[in-house]
Design an enzyme around this catalytic site. Structure first.
Site, PDB file in Angstrom:
ATOM      1  N   GLU A 228       0.881  -1.169   0.000  1.00 35.41           N
ATOM      2  CA  GLU A 228       0.000   0.000   0.000  1.00 35.41           C
ATOM      3  C   GLU A 228       0.911   1.209   0.000  1.00 35.41           C
ATOM      4  O   GLU A 228       1.581   1.496   0.993  1.00 35.41           O
ATOM      5  CB  GLU A 228      -0.920  -0.012   1.215  1.00 35.41           C
ATOM      6  CG  GLU A 228      -2.050   1.004   1.119  1.00 35.41           C
ATOM      7  CD  GLU A 228      -1.778   2.284   1.870  1.00 35.41           C
ATOM      8  OE1 GLU A 228      -1.342   3.264   1.217  1.00 35.41           O
ATOM      9  OE2 GLU A 228      -1.986   2.322   3.087  1.00 35.41           O
ATOM     10  N   CYS A 262      -2.405   8.768   3.143  1.00 32.93           N
ATOM     11  CA  CYS A 262      -2.340   8.312   1.750  1.00 32.93           C
ATOM     12  C   CYS A 262      -3.670   8.496   1.037  1.00 32.93           C
ATOM     13  O   CYS A 262      -3.704   8.807  -0.158  1.00 32.93           O
ATOM     14  CB  CYS A 262      -1.929   6.845   1.698  1.00 32.93           C
ATOM     15  SG  CYS A 262      -0.257   6.524   2.306  1.00 32.93           S
TER      16      CYS A 262
END
Length: 455
Positions: A228, A262
């Site tokens: 990720e 993020c």
């Protein structure tokens, strides 16, 4: 060297040496022993341990939240909320583990019986960042543990105590075996640990560079990785949206965790017909933000986690402005005080080739794009090398679903902000990584899906 350095005042309050070879080998031996025991427990027995761990975390949420605020600067209210979300993750996944891991029967034409078994593979290493030091460690770790694996956690060098607290909580509820161990390693030691035969999976949350390095090493050892990585999430506002609500949520999403997220809404993309009204609403919501001491209840934005991150964001902003971007809300690095404080900024007129267009901005900087119509907005939203999340705002639900299908990302939110949820798989595409964490898809990432047939 791992060090706890308070980003609000630059004061160091703890240091830790990286582990030496003997200690690493000792911990690997402990993990081998733990795996042989842990994998043979029934799923419901493992779930009971995770439930006990959740209770410990919940009881210590004030203490854990304060430590997080001290190590990486997260506003305390948000830090405590992170701990509470970890508790939710543990309890939900524990409640679903038997269902997700039960053998699955498959009908075939040429076998008397066929079924799948979901079995553990060994140890899983998590190479984790600093921005959500509990959540991201447990987001990969809890599903992998429930599947019967054991865990190594390599925390970021600026949040060692958060990582150590997770191990401490596991030892409190399950002292007999080292099912979760925090490893204070340098990059070379991470590479060596990936070579360890017991280790059969790697989960990394972090930068593109770190992801490429770890995934390359994992591939060379024929081991699975889940990544990720960064994001530059689009927040698409169409002309029939609730503009006041959209502007409120846009700023909340962009500024959560002081902009160090993020899946933050980093690019606000609005149809030209309502651009003026939406821009005014954005500015109004920016004006309500409070930055400062993370321990004050009304603080929305604390310091950035490290000075090098502050300097990089400042350079990205300065270079983008010099290249011709327009500043709608002025801010930036706060001079003359201790701490890594950065006041929120809103830019527009950002064009291809500018740093704010090409790079992820990891801090409280939003970028506004005005597009002539829906089609142009979708093109702009997809014009990024990232693909973690995106949001679309419109009162027309069918149109929203059409846009959601066309946006290139791992998660799409309609009329709300993108956020992770223990009940839903999480992950990205393109340069945002691959694989999924959480839910059934996440718990199956690090298992042997074994096919059994009866003739």
């Amino acid at each position: 060297m791992y060090q706890s350095l308070n980003p609000a005042n630059q004061k160091q309050f703890a240091t830790f040496e990286t582990f030496d070879r003997d200690l690493i080998q000792k911990k690997v031996a402990s993990a081998k022993s733990a795996f042989q025991y842990w994998k043979n427990l029934q799923v419901n027995e493992r779930a009971e341990i995770i439930e006990q761990f959740a209770n410990v975390f919940e009881n210590k949420k004030q203490e854990l939240g304060k430590l997080m605020s001290m190590e990486m600067g997260k506003p305390l209210v948000q830090a405590i909320a992170e701990v509470e979300k970890c508790v939710l993750l543990c309890r939900y996944t524990a409640s679903k583990a038997e269902e997700f891991l039960s053998p699955k029967s498959i009908q075939t034409d040429n076998h008397k019986e066929a079924y799948l078994l979901y079995q553990p593979v060994g140890a899983v290493l998590g190479v984790m960042p600093w921005n959500y030091p509990y959540w991201q460690a447990l987001r990969f770790g809890i599903p992998a543990l429930l599947a019967g694996n054991v865990i190594f956690l390599k925390p970021a060098p600026n949040v060692p105590q958060c990582g150590l607290e997770i191990e401490k909580a596991f030892k409190e509820v399950f002292p007999s075996h080292s099912i979760f161990q925090t490893m204070l390693l340098d990059n070379d030691q991470v590479a060596e640990l990936i070579e360890e035969p017991l280790l059969q999976g790697i989960a990394l949350t972090g930068s593109e560079g770190a992801g490429a390095a770890v995934a390359s090493k994992a591939a060379s050892e024929i081991k699975k990785a889940v990544l990720e990585l960064g994001g530059s999430d689009a927040f698409v506002v169409l002309k029939d949206a609730d503009l006041e609500k959209a502007a409120e949520v846009a700023v909340k999403s962009r500024m959560n965790n002081s902009g160090q997220t993020c899946i933050a809404a980093k690019r606000f993309i609005v149809e030209e017909a309502v651009a003026e009204e939406f821009t005014t609403a954005l500015k109004n919501n920016y004006a309500r933000l409070n930055w400062g001491d993370p321990f004050e209840e009304d603080t929305d934005i604390g310091p950035l986690a490290r000075k090098d991150l502050l300097d990089k964001l400042s350079e990205q902003l300065e270079d983008t402005i010099q290249a011709g971007a327009e500043v709608l809300v002025a801010g930036g690095k706060v001079e003359g005080i201790e701490g890594n404080f950065f006041r929120p900024v809103l830019l527009t007129g950002v064009k291809e080739g500018m740093r704010a267009y090409e790079e992820e901005l990891f801090g409280p900087v939003g970028v506004l794009y005005i597009e002539k119509d829906l089609e142009a907005a979708i093109v702009r939203a997809n014009d990024t090398r990232y693909g973690l999340g995106a949001a679309v705002w419109t009162e027309d639900l069918e149109k929203a679903k059409m846009v959601a299908a066309r946006l290139e990302a791992g998660a799409i939110a309609i009329n709300e902000m993108v956020k992770s949820d223990p009940k839903l798989p999480f992950g990205g595409i393109k340069r945002s990584g691959f694989g999924r964490e959480m839910a059934k898809e996440g718990i199956h990432e690090f298992v042997n899906i074994k096919t059994v047939i009866v003739g």
